[in-house]
Write a protein that holds these residues in place. Sequence first.
Motif, PDB file in Angstrom:
ATOM      1  N   ARG A 173      10.422  13.210  12.970  1.00  0.00           N
ATOM      2  CA  ARG A 173      11.844  12.860  12.915  1.00  0.00           C
ATOM      3  C   ARG A 173      12.079  11.762  11.877  1.00  0.00           C
ATOM      4  O   ARG A 173      13.046  11.788  11.131  1.00  0.00           O
ATOM      5  CB  ARG A 173      12.331  12.377  14.291  1.00  0.00           C
ATOM      6  N   LEU A 174      11.176  10.771  11.845  1.00  0.00           N
ATOM      7  CA  LEU A 174      11.347   9.666  10.899  1.00  0.00           C
ATOM      8  C   LEU A 174      11.138  10.136   9.456  1.00  0.00           C
ATOM      9  O   LEU A 174      11.924   9.764   8.567  1.00  0.00           O
ATOM     10  CB  LEU A 174      10.381   8.527  11.235  1.00  0.00           C
ATOM     11  N   VAL A 175      10.121  10.973   9.246  1.00  0.00           N
ATOM     12  CA  VAL A 175       9.867  11.483   7.888  1.00  0.00           C
ATOM     13  C   VAL A 175      11.131  12.154   7.339  1.00  0.00           C
ATOM     14  O   VAL A 175      11.507  11.961   6.179  1.00  0.00           O
ATOM     15  CB  VAL A 175       8.671  12.465   7.875  1.00  0.00           C
ATOM     16  N   ALA A 213       0.838  -1.204   0.000  1.00  0.00           N
ATOM     17  CA  ALA A 213       0.000   0.000   0.000  1.00  0.00           C
ATOM     18  C   ALA A 213       0.873   1.255   0.000  1.00  0.00           C
ATOM     19  O   ALA A 213       1.917   1.298   0.660  1.00  0.00           O
ATOM     20  CB  ALA A 213      -0.917   0.002   1.221  1.00  0.00           C
ATOM     21  N   HIS A 214       0.424   2.242  -0.730  1.00  0.00           N
ATOM     22  CA  HIS A 214       1.152   3.508  -0.812  1.00  0.00           C
ATOM     23  C   HIS A 214       0.378   4.666  -0.206  1.00  0.00           C
ATOM     24  O   HIS A 214       0.895   5.783  -0.127  1.00  0.00           O
ATOM     25  CB  HIS A 214       1.504   3.801  -2.279  1.00  0.00           C
ATOM     26  N   ALA A 251       5.889  10.887   2.166  1.00  0.00           N
ATOM     27  CA  ALA A 251       4.433  11.040   2.261  1.00  0.00           C
ATOM     28  C   ALA A 251       3.792   9.796   2.861  1.00  0.00           C
ATOM     29  O   ALA A 251       2.790   9.879   3.581  1.00  0.00           O
ATOM     30  CB  ALA A 251       3.848  11.328   0.873  1.00  0.00           C
ATOM     31  N   LYS A 252       4.379   8.638   2.569  1.00  0.00           N
ATOM     32  CA  LYS A 252       3.801   7.394   3.074  1.00  0.00           C
ATOM     33  C   LYS A 252       3.911   7.331   4.596  1.00  0.00           C
ATOM     34  O   LYS A 252       2.950   6.957   5.278  1.00  0.00           O
ATOM     35  CB  LYS A 252       4.538   6.202   2.442  1.00  0.00           C
ATOM     36  N   ALA A 266       4.941   1.026   6.825  1.00  0.00           N
ATOM     37  CA  ALA A 266       3.717   1.758   7.146  1.00  0.00           C
ATOM     38  C   ALA A 266       2.578   0.753   7.263  1.00  0.00           C
ATOM     39  O   ALA A 266       2.517  -0.214   6.500  1.00  0.00           O
ATOM     40  CB  ALA A 266       3.411   2.784   6.055  1.00  0.00           C
ATOM     41  N   ILE A 267       1.696   0.985   8.245  1.00  0.00           N
ATOM     42  CA  ILE A 267       0.646   0.009   8.568  1.00  0.00           C
ATOM     43  C   ILE A 267      -0.686   0.733   8.689  1.00  0.00           C
ATOM     44  O   ILE A 267      -0.779   1.767   9.359  1.00  0.00           O
ATOM     45  CB  ILE A 267       0.957  -0.689   9.912  1.00  0.00           C
TER      46      ILE A 267
END
Lengths: 199, 199
Positions: free
Chosen positions: B68-70, B23-24, B79-80, B174-175
Amino acid sequence: MTNDLLALDSAAQDLLFREAHTAHAFSDEPVSDEQIQAIYDLVKYAPTSLNQQPLRVVLVRSEEARERLVGLMSDGNKAKVAGAPLTAILAVDNEFHEHLPRLFPAYPNAKDFFTERPAREGSARLNGTLQAGYFFLGIRAAGLAAGPMTGFDGDGITKEFFTDGNHSVLAVVAIGKPGEQAFFPRGERLAFDEVFTTV
Amino acid sequence: MTNDLLALDSAAQDLLFREAHTAHAFSDEPVSDEQIQAIYDLVKYAPTSLNQQPLRVVLVRSEEARERLVGLMSDGNKAKVAGAPLTAILAVDNEFHEHLPRLFPAYPNAKDFFTERPAREGSARLNGTLQAGYFFLGIRAAGLAAGPMTGFDGDGITKEFFTDGNHSVLAVVAIGKPGEQAFFPRGERLAFDEVFTTV
């Protein structure tokens, strides 16, 4: 209790996870090419970076090849390979990037990310190992037992079974129906809080 | 046709493999701690060498941590992470061997195989990546969509989210429930004969 939180039905939970158990001995019942094809037809959907699919598999069927492989396994694993109806060598193709124009056409230049061999090897190892995890589950999905092994002479297996210098071995897995005394007691698993932290 | 060769029922085949799809984009529906615990309760049975279980997971929930992760993701993945209800950082503990006396009591000296850090790192990476493959399938087993990513600043994430110097990042996932236009067309898979050879 937690089952309510899963969409997967409980029979499948048991088959793939809760009752799946590394096998150490196998019956004589053969494993057919058609079974392996059915497994691949399922697990080929594993996600890989840029759809690179680096996993390559050698199915060791002949007595001659089996003997060569047994000689390259660590002592504790020789009997497992000798006694299983089928053993698979899981490796990666470090030249996987040659297929990217076909496998990831949305980005025609994806191949250029991998001009350096160390970058290819790292990506192949990560993604091929993800595919190996899927393959182990596929063996269980076929109602077969898996005996995954990492104790072997990896350089020896690479030289013996992949002569082009472009492959790296990840794991070896014995495949079949469980034999007598196939299973050891299940080892303890880490608790949720030992594995997960939240930030 | 090949389904007859599988023990896994067809609904489970579809859920985990045939209809599972990276998934995006994600909806706003939250992912609870209980769902992640149920996933772990299933996938913790993944086989690892000497039951070493090196996988460690950071669940990125707070806005501050997400930002921070982005900042450490590659442009195509920002964006994901920003849009998913939950993102997990999958890493390995390179000091996993300290737990071996408890996790593999059948061989009390197993820890001694790993006195050298490079041996630990290689084993942790292999086995942790196998566990990551299981974790991705666990996300699907919970009826959720997974967006696994390998495009990020790994050293940056390690420094930012694991301060003890003992961890290595493998992947970020990503979940959530899929959002609008979540899926790209399925990429081509290699044919059986391109992956498997028999000896």
